[in-house]
Design a protein around this motif. Structure first.
Motif, PDB file in Angstrom:
ATOM      1  N   LEU A   7       0.823  -1.198   0.000  1.00  0.00           N
ATOM      2  CA  LEU A   7       0.000   0.000   0.000  1.00  0.00           C
ATOM      3  C   LEU A   7       0.858   1.249   0.000  1.00  0.00           C
ATOM      4  O   LEU A   7       1.927   1.284   0.615  1.00  0.00           O
TER       5      LEU A   7
ATOM      6  N   ALA B  28      -3.349   7.085   0.190  1.00  0.00           N
ATOM      7  CA  ALA B  28      -3.391   6.681  -1.220  1.00  0.00           C
ATOM      8  C   ALA B  28      -3.034   7.798  -2.189  1.00  0.00           C
ATOM      9  O   ALA B  28      -2.414   7.560  -3.210  1.00  0.00           O
TER      10      ALA B  28
ATOM     11  N   SER C 111      -3.468  -3.838   6.277  1.00  0.00           N
ATOM     12  CA  SER C 111      -3.515  -3.108   5.008  1.00  0.00           C
ATOM     13  C   SER C 111      -4.676  -2.131   4.930  1.00  0.00           C
ATOM     14  O   SER C 111      -4.767  -1.341   3.997  1.00  0.00           O
TER      15      SER C 111
ATOM     16  N   ARG D 240     -10.177   2.942  -2.773  1.00  0.00           N
ATOM     17  CA  ARG D 240      -9.684   1.564  -2.692  1.00  0.00           C
ATOM     18  C   ARG D 240     -10.789   0.693  -2.109  1.00  0.00           C
ATOM     19  O   ARG D 240     -11.434   1.072  -1.125  1.00  0.00           O
TER      20      ARG D 240
ATOM     21  N   GLN E  45     -11.556  -3.300  -0.790  1.00  0.00           N
ATOM     22  CA  GLN E  45     -10.895  -4.546  -0.398  1.00  0.00           C
ATOM     23  C   GLN E  45     -11.906  -5.519   0.198  1.00  0.00           C
ATOM     24  O   GLN E  45     -12.901  -5.100   0.800  1.00  0.00           O
TER      25      GLN E  45
ATOM     26  N   GLN F  26      -8.277  -7.076  -3.654  1.00  0.00           N
ATOM     27  CA  GLN F  26      -8.655  -5.671  -3.710  1.00  0.00           C
ATOM     28  C   GLN F  26      -8.774  -5.192  -5.149  1.00  0.00           C
ATOM     29  O   GLN F  26      -8.107  -5.703  -6.054  1.00  0.00           O
TER      30      GLN F  26
END
Length: 377
Positions: free
Chosen positions: A60, A65, A267, A307, A309, A348
């Protein structure tokens, strides 16, 4: 595949140019900052693809991000690999003679990393070459500190240039990082004053004593505020998004993970700069409870970095062949689909950017059973 030349000693990665990505930063008035952000963005895609192919644990970006608030002043791609962090330093210089690491990645207590990778980028050839690496101890003890630009420089002879050794090192216990000086605490009033002082500074990271700059830069909220003010960007309001996504059965990440073994969810992005929520899901034909995690980084200019997941809630691995997919709600156009293997601890949708207000749908499918979640970016 991101590696187009199979070279375990010095991997050569595909780094495609991306016109839409470049155009996305047209609001950045400083040409040097815009170019730096663009290079780091396309470099990050190549690096993450390579690491995820080679590394079994989640990979990551760090600290969140959308790293534009870091890259507009400071070089360096930082990534979290399991319990370790690494920083990739990009250089367009042809001569691979040394690595020069900004002091932020070395001397800020929470920002120093286990490894530092030297990368040469060639935009014309669309290549990123990883040609050497070192660790925090070596950089601090053998590197030369350059006060004029606040970097640590280490020559090529002191770098490990065989990346097959890098993966062997990941199987060993992590080395202890060298101690660094603590940072002073800044009051909100002091931080506001420093931001005002730095907005028009030609080299903001060099305009203050490092201790003051470090305290400001390492604070997510102050760093983002400085980035927005320096480039004349309007902060994004997140309240409407929060009201939309936190519906019944959705919970903020810190609440949801407190109920579970959070070590299994390293994560999941939980930094102040990233809004994260989760929802427990049980498919009709499965006894396994799944956990859908949704994280969004609210960027300037009304953009989102998202994101998605999927984790097993109680088991160690996901059900084999469970599918996580993303599509556009109005048209049903499939954007991305990921299928779990036999021993996947999570899957993900790769991080993606979109404008606010995009109607999207997440599908979770196992055999003939499909669970759908609609959301507005």
């Amino acid at each position: 595949m991101s590696v187009f030349l199979d070279n375990p000693v010095q991997p050569i990665l595909v780094m495609p140019t991306d016109l839409p990505e470049w155009q996305a930063y047209d609001s950045i008035s400083d040409p040097a900052a815009r170019w730096r952000i663009y290079l780091h963005r396309i470099g990050l895609k190549a690096i993450m693809a390579w690491l995820q192919e080679e590394f079994e644990q989640p990979v990551l970006p760090w600290p969140h991000a959308a790293l534009f608030d870091v890259w507009h002043t400071t070089d360096g791609l930082c990534l979290q690999l399991g319990e370790r962090k690494l920083t990739v330093i990009l250089s367009e210089t042809i001569a691979m003679a040394d690595i020069e690491v900004p002091q932020e990645w070395v001397d800020l207590p929470n920002w120093r990393t286990d490894y530092y990778l030297a990368a040469h980028i060639n935009v014309d050839e669309q290549q990123l070459i990883l040609w050497g690496y070192t660790n925090h101890h070596t950089l601090k003890t053998q590197g030369s500190y350059i006060p004029s630009n606040r970097t640590y420089r280490l020559n090529a002879d002191s770098l490990v240039q065989d990346f097959s050794a890098f993966w062997v090192a990941q199987q060993l216990p992590a080395a202890t990082l060298m101690p660094v000086d603590p940072l002073p605490e800044l009051s909100p009033t002091q931080a506001e004053s420093l931001i005002h002082q730095l907005v028009s500074a030609p080299e903001p990271r060099l305009a203050l004593p490092f201790s003051q700059w470090g305290s400001l830069f390492s604070n997510d909220n102050w760093r983002q505020k400085f980035y927005q003010q320096r480039h004349g960007l309007t902060p994004v309001s997140v309240q409407d998004w929060l009201n939309q996504i936190y519906r019944q059965e959705w919970q903020p990440a810190h609440v949801l993970l407190a109920e579970m073994n959070s070590v299994r969810f390293r994560s999941v992005a939980t930094t102040p700069a990233v809004l994260t929520c989760g929802k427990k899901i049980v498919l009709d034909n499965s006894d396994n409870e799944l956990l859908l995690m949704f994280s969004v980084d609210m960027e300037a200019d009304n953009r989102r970095n998202i994101r998605i997941q999927l984790y097993p809630s109680s088991e160690q691995t996901l059900p084999a062949q469970v599918i996580l997919s993303l599509e556009i709600s109005q048209t049903g156009k499939l954007l991305k689909s990921i299928t779990a293997g036999l021993n996947d601890s999570f899957i993900q949708i790769p991080p993606f950017r979109c404008q606010a207000g995009q109607q999207l749908r997440v599908n979770i499918q196992l055999d003939n059973t499909v669970h759908r979640e609609e959301f507005l970016s």
